[in-house]
Design a protein around this motif. Structure first.
Motif, short mmCIF file in Angstrom:
data_model
loop_
_atom_site.label_atom_id
_atom_site.label_comp_id
_atom_site.label_asym_id
_atom_site.label_seq_id
_atom_site.Cartn_x
_atom_site.Cartn_y
_atom_site.Cartn_z
N HIS B 417 34.59 44.82 29.29
CA HIS B 417 34.79 43.47 29.79
C HIS B 417 33.43 42.79 29.98
CE1 HIS B 417 36.42 40.12 31.82
NE2 HIS B 417 36.12 40.48 33.05
N ALA B 418 33.28 41.61 29.41
CA ALA B 418 32.02 40.88 29.55
C ALA B 418 32.28 39.56 30.26
CB ALA B 418 31.39 40.63 28.19
N TYR B 419 31.42 39.19 31.17
CA TYR B 419 31.59 37.91 31.85
C TYR B 419 30.27 37.43 32.44
CZ TYR B 419 32.00 40.99 35.94
OH TYR B 419 31.79 41.94 36.89
N HIS B 420 30.26 36.13 32.75
CA HIS B 420 29.10 35.53 33.39
C HIS B 420 29.17 35.77 34.88
CE1 HIS B 420 27.11 33.06 30.35
NE2 HIS B 420 28.30 33.03 29.77
N GLY B 422 26.60 34.49 38.03
CA GLY B 422 25.32 33.88 38.37
C GLY B 422 24.58 33.58 37.09
N GLY B 423 23.30 33.92 37.07
CA GLY B 423 22.53 33.69 35.84
C GLY B 423 22.57 34.89 34.93
N ASN B 424 23.52 35.76 35.12
CA ASN B 424 23.55 37.01 34.38
C ASN B 424 24.80 37.17 33.56
OD1 ASN B 424 21.17 38.53 35.25
ND2 ASN B 424 22.07 38.24 37.26
N ILE B 425 24.71 38.09 32.63
CA ILE B 425 25.90 38.54 31.92
C ILE B 425 26.20 39.93 32.45
CG2 ILE B 425 26.81 39.27 29.70
CD1 ILE B 425 26.38 36.41 29.62
N VAL B 426 27.45 40.15 32.77
CA VAL B 426 27.83 41.48 33.22
C VAL B 426 28.75 42.09 32.17
CG1 VAL B 426 28.89 42.84 35.04
CG2 VAL B 426 27.67 40.74 35.60
N ILE B 427 28.45 43.31 31.78
CA ILE B 427 29.35 44.04 30.88
C ILE B 427 29.85 45.25 31.65
CG2 ILE B 427 29.62 45.16 28.66
CD1 ILE B 427 27.04 43.76 27.78
N GLU B 428 31.15 45.36 31.75
CA GLU B 428 31.73 46.50 32.46
C GLU B 428 32.40 47.44 31.48
OE1 GLU B 428 32.98 44.64 36.78
OE2 GLU B 428 34.53 45.26 35.35
N ILE B 429 32.18 48.73 31.67
CA ILE B 429 32.87 49.74 30.88
C ILE B 429 33.65 50.56 31.89
CG2 ILE B 429 32.63 51.72 29.34
CD1 ILE B 429 29.66 49.67 29.50
N LYS B 430 34.96 50.41 31.82
CA LYS B 430 35.79 50.97 32.87
C LYS B 430 36.80 51.93 32.24
CE LYS B 430 38.54 48.95 36.61
NZ LYS B 430 38.97 47.64 37.11
N ASP B 431 36.86 53.16 32.74
CA ASP B 431 37.90 54.05 32.23
C ASP B 431 38.78 54.52 33.38
OD1 ASP B 431 37.15 56.80 33.25
OD2 ASP B 431 35.27 56.28 32.25
N ASP B 432 39.97 54.96 33.04
CA ASP B 432 40.86 55.47 34.10
C ASP B 432 40.95 56.98 33.99
OD1 ASP B 432 42.36 55.79 31.85
OD2 ASP B 432 44.22 55.04 32.74
N GLY B 433 39.82 57.59 33.74
CA GLY B 433 39.78 59.04 33.54
C GLY B 433 39.55 59.82 34.82
N ALA B 434 38.85 60.93 34.66
CA ALA B 434 38.73 61.88 35.76
C ALA B 434 37.75 61.44 36.85
CB ALA B 434 38.29 63.23 35.21
N GLY B 435 36.87 60.53 36.50
CA GLY B 435 35.85 60.14 37.48
C GLY B 435 34.73 61.17 37.50
N ILE B 436 33.69 60.83 38.23
CA ILE B 436 32.55 61.74 38.29
C ILE B 436 32.73 62.67 39.49
CG2 ILE B 436 30.05 61.87 38.63
CD1 ILE B 436 29.87 59.09 37.35
N ASN B 437 32.50 63.93 39.25
CA ASN B 437 32.62 64.91 40.32
C ASN B 437 31.36 64.87 41.18
OD1 ASN B 437 32.63 67.24 41.88
ND2 ASN B 437 33.90 68.33 40.37
N ALA B 438 31.47 64.21 42.32
CA ALA B 438 30.30 63.98 43.17
C ALA B 438 29.69 65.29 43.64
CB ALA B 438 30.69 63.11 44.36
N GLN B 439 30.55 66.27 43.93
CA GLN B 439 30.06 67.55 44.44
C GLN B 439 29.16 68.23 43.41
OE1 GLN B 439 30.57 68.09 47.57
NE2 GLN B 439 29.08 69.77 47.31
N LYS B 440 29.63 68.22 42.16
CA LYS B 440 28.85 68.82 41.07
C LYS B 440 27.51 68.12 40.92
CE LYS B 440 32.00 70.72 37.59
NZ LYS B 440 32.61 70.32 36.31
#
Lengths: 120, 679
Positions: B417-420, B422-440
């Motif tokens: 997803h790309a959008y404006h 402020g003065g920036n462009i934001v590109i988001e890469i979003k998945d609905d997967g396992a997530g990051i294992n914080a403990q590891k």
């Protein structure tokens, strides 16, 4: 010298054709497909049409057929310049009213001499 | 005619690469739903144009290869062949091969023969498979009349040339079928005075040697069949009795072939410098220039007999000039802007291939493709983007069984997803997967000594560790996304563009990477600041607030580092005059101003003498004009002609305080302890 309408969906081909024609002193109108060409032809009045066959929106053969319905374009030379060389397509083109059929890749000198001849 | 084709080669390559993108996108659509006729047509046309163009330019490898692709597509188009996913895959591979061939042409590099012939044989297998379909049986019938050669008598009507037909062209057509010998009959040629150059007085006798069907020969003369007398007979040996009388037909030398070598030498220098711009953008630019000319002539007139009574007019004129310049600048900048879809185009294909390889199912969604971004930024963001998507598919999204067992849909979703903002462009890469294992991640960080064994930092700090060099929690090395080698490179590349990348994750729910990028690299909204006699520029985007310094909020740590209490936070103070070695207005801190800035997620307070105006500045690179200097990201030229340096906030913070977060981290701790003691 003539005002020539060059129709091709490929920009490089249009550029080359336009360059060739201009270098021989012709003026060139350009169109990216049949429907744009039809509008340009109606609006500007050209002495010769040079068209590709395979194009989005309106192909070159339909364009030829449509142009022939306009009183101003009943006898205007329409040359088809295409990679297409099947006999069916050629027949179709001839039936639609095309004056000639040139197969790409085109040789600039040949293109110019053909144009010279059909313009009479 | 002197005809140099190299000047059009650039355009041809550009449109061909675009065509390949269209083919790729179309083929991917067809895999989902092969019934869309318009998509089939689009894919076919793209292949057709590439074939035609490459023929014109004499890139015969490309023509030959694309021809097979085109034939297959034509069969799909005319419903002689079904679009299967096997066919789709082969065609996608062919797109890669064509792209490779074109790149090879462009970069004058050798082609990868193995890959090409491998894919070509796949294509040819596909092609022969269809011969049981109805259309080919008619072809076979036609080709029954094959002779070793043909004798052709061609007597055109006098008006043939006026119909736009050239015998030479037809003869060349024949020459493509086989070896041609040709004799011309000039008996009809009249005396010079009676000669009408527009009429055709010649007729020909041609022999064509080769395994050619009569149909193929007839096809050549088809356009003129009513405008000539034509006899085509199987060739018999005795016709060849006296070859010396036969005039060798001119051998075809399409301009393309002769200019190939030349065009290859000239293109390289020009290729990087081209950009395609919409006509609307150019039109608005032309308008602006028109306005500018009007303003200029108005000012010119005013200056002819200027006196102080006309001062107001002069002011009006100047402000108009300012407006014109600004608009012109914006328009010019807009020319460099391209929709981000150029970077997104490659993604669907990649995800498709990855899914095949990993046996995963992913629904790739893209939105905001129309968001525009500076061309340079765009080109450089592709690699990081590709990397992040690979990670999302490989490490993020689980395989279908795992997903099922966790009550998720089998098909994972990756959203680009790309959008404006402020003065920036934001590109988001979003998945609905396992997530990051914080403990590891935390364990790994402790192993690598990034953090002490006892410390438990907040989640965002933990996730941030994945951007450290050589950091990976992946159990096994996979050839898809490696071992996390590269996340540090991703961050480095994005930073080099003046951007930032952040990660949010929630175990079992998914991960989101957000890339924040500046709109352009060439112009920056700047805040001018003054320290002593020197003017510096702060990127406006990095400024959080400015405040008057109150000594009661100042603390010094261990007798050297100064910190400032900003509400509930402590921020390090950077005294620009000492960093830069300048004499300030006053050494007393309370006489200065504190500009709170943020860079790399860290805050700091810059002590300056004065805040001047805000303005857009054009960034000039220090590296290319001078050399790299720590703490500065570039320089610019101000209205009065002086050079001002642009401060690099993250660099400055690093420079002033040694290595970063740990310092802050410890700093805050130390301060807390102090505060407890004081209380």
């Amino acid at each position: 010298m003539a005002n020539i309408l060059a129709v091709d969906d490929s920009a490089s081909m249009r550029q080359m054709v336009a360059f060739t024609l201009k270098s021989a002193g012709h003026t060139v109108e350009e169109a990216v497909d049949g429907s744009e060409a039809f509008e340009v032809a109606k609006a500007k009045g050209v002495d010769l049409v040079l068209t590709d066959v395979n194009m989005p929106n309106m192909d070159g053969i339909t364009l030829t057929r449509n142009l022939r319905t306009l009183p101003n374009y009943k006898f205007t030379p329409i040359l088809v310049l295409t990679t297409e060389s099947s006999s069916e397509k050629k027949k179709e083109g001839k039936a639609a009213g095309a004056t000639g059929w040139l197969v790409k890749p085109f040789n600039p000198d040949q293109l110019l001499s053909t144009i010279k001849r059909v313009l009479g | 005619m002197n005809f140099d084709m190299s000047q059009f080669q650039q355009t041809f390559l550009e449109e061909s690469f675009e065509g390949l993108d269209k083919m790729e996108a179309g083929l991917l659509t067809l895999e989902e739903d092969s019934s869309d006729v318009e998509v089939v047509n689009t894919v076919f046309r793209a292949a057709h144009s590439i074939k035609g163009g490459s023929g014109t330019f004499g890139f015969s490898e490309v023509t030959a290869f694309t021809h097979v692709v085109e034939t297959l597509l034509d069969q799909v188009r005319s419903k002689e062949r079904e679009f299967t996913s096997a066919l789709g895959n082969v065609l996608l591979e062919s797109v890669d091969v064509i792209r490779h061939l074109l790149c090879a042409v462009r970069d004058e590099e050798p082609i990868d023969e193995n890959h090409r012939s491998e894919v070509q044989s796949k294509l040819e297998t596909m092609l022969t498979e269809v011969s049981n379909s109805s259309s080919d049986s008619t072809d076979e019938q036609n080709e029954q009349v094959v002779s070793k050669g043909w004798l052709i008598r061609f007597v055109p009507k006098a008006y043939l040339l006026k119909t736009g037909n050239d015998p030479v062209l037809m003869f060349r057509g024949l020459q493509e079928l086989g070896e041609v010998q040709c004799s011309v009959d000039i008996q009809q040629l009249p005396a010079f005075n009676d000669f009408n150059p527009e009429d055709c007085f010649l007729n020909w006798e041609l022999t064509l040697m080769g395994e050619v069907s009569k149909d193929q020969v007839e096809e050549i003369f088809e356009w003129v069949d009513e405008d000539c007398d034509l006899e085509i007979e199987p060739f018999e040996e005795e016709h060849l009795e006296d070859p010396s009388n036969l005039e060798q037909a001119e051998s075809p030398s399409p301009a393309a072939a002769s200019s190939t070598t030349k065009e290859r030498t000239t293109t390289k220098s020009t290729e990087a410098s081209s950009i395609r711009v919409g006509t609307d953008k150019v039109d608005s630019l032309v308008n602006m220039v028109g306005e500018l000319v009007i303003t200029q002539s108005m000012l010119g007139q005013l200056s002819e007999d200027f006196d102080m009574s006309k001062l107001d007019k002069l002011r009006d004129g100047l402000s108009q000039l300012e407006r014109n310049t600004r608009e012109l600048q914006e328009s010019v900048m807009r020319i460099r802007m391209m929709p981000i879809s150029f970077a997104f185009n490659r993604i669907p294909r990649m995800v498709h291939d990855l899914c095949n390889k990993l046996g995963k199912k992913v629904d790739l969604r893209m939105s905001g493709e129309g968001t525009e971004l500076d061309k340079t930024v765009l080109e450089k963001i592709v690699d990081p983007l590709v990397h992040l998507i690979r990670n999302a598919v490989d490490h993020g999204v689980e395989d279908p069984e795992t997903r099922k067992s966790q009550g998720k849909e089998e098909v994972g979703v990756v959203h680009l997803h790309a959008y404006h903002k402020g003065g920036n462009i934001v590109i988001e890469i979003k998945d609905d997967g396992a997530g990051i294992n914080a403990q590891k991640v935390l364990e790994k960080a402790r192993q690598n000594g990034l953090i002490g064994a006892e410390e438990v930092p907040p989640a965002d700090v933990i996730y941030d560790f994945i951007f450290h060099a050589g950091f990976s929690t992946a159990q096994e090395v996979s050839d898809v996304s490696g071992r996390g080698v590269g996340m540090d490179v991703v961050r480095k590349n994005i930073k080099a563009l003046g951007g930032q990348v952040e990660v949010q994750s929630s175990e079992g729910v998914g991960t989101t990477f957000s890339i924040r990028l500046p709109l352009t690299l060439a112009i920056l909204d700047g805040q001018l600041i003054r320290v002593g006699d020197s003017t510096f520029i702060l990127p406006l985007i990095s400024i959080i607030e400015s405040l008057q310094i109150k000594t009661k909020f100042m603390k010094s740590l261990a007798g050297k580092a100064l910190v400032y209490k900003l509400r509930d936070d402590y921020i390090p103070i950077i005294r620009l005059h000492s960093t830069m070695g300048i004499e300030p207005d006053s050494l007393e801190l309370e006489n200065g101003l504190l500009v709170v800035v943020e860079g790399d997620g860290q805050k700091a307070g810059l002590v300056v003498d004065d805040l001047l105006s805000q303005q857009q500045v054009v960034i000039k690179s220090l590296e290319s004009n001078y050399k790299r200097v720590e703490g500065f990201s570039g320089a610019t030229i101000l209205g009065d002609g002086t050079v001002a340096l642009i401060l690099d906030i993250p660099g400055l913070i690093k420079y002033s305080h040694g290595s970063t977060r740990d310092v802050n981290f410890n700093l805050a701790k130390e301060l807390e302890e102090q505060a407890v003691q004081m209380a």
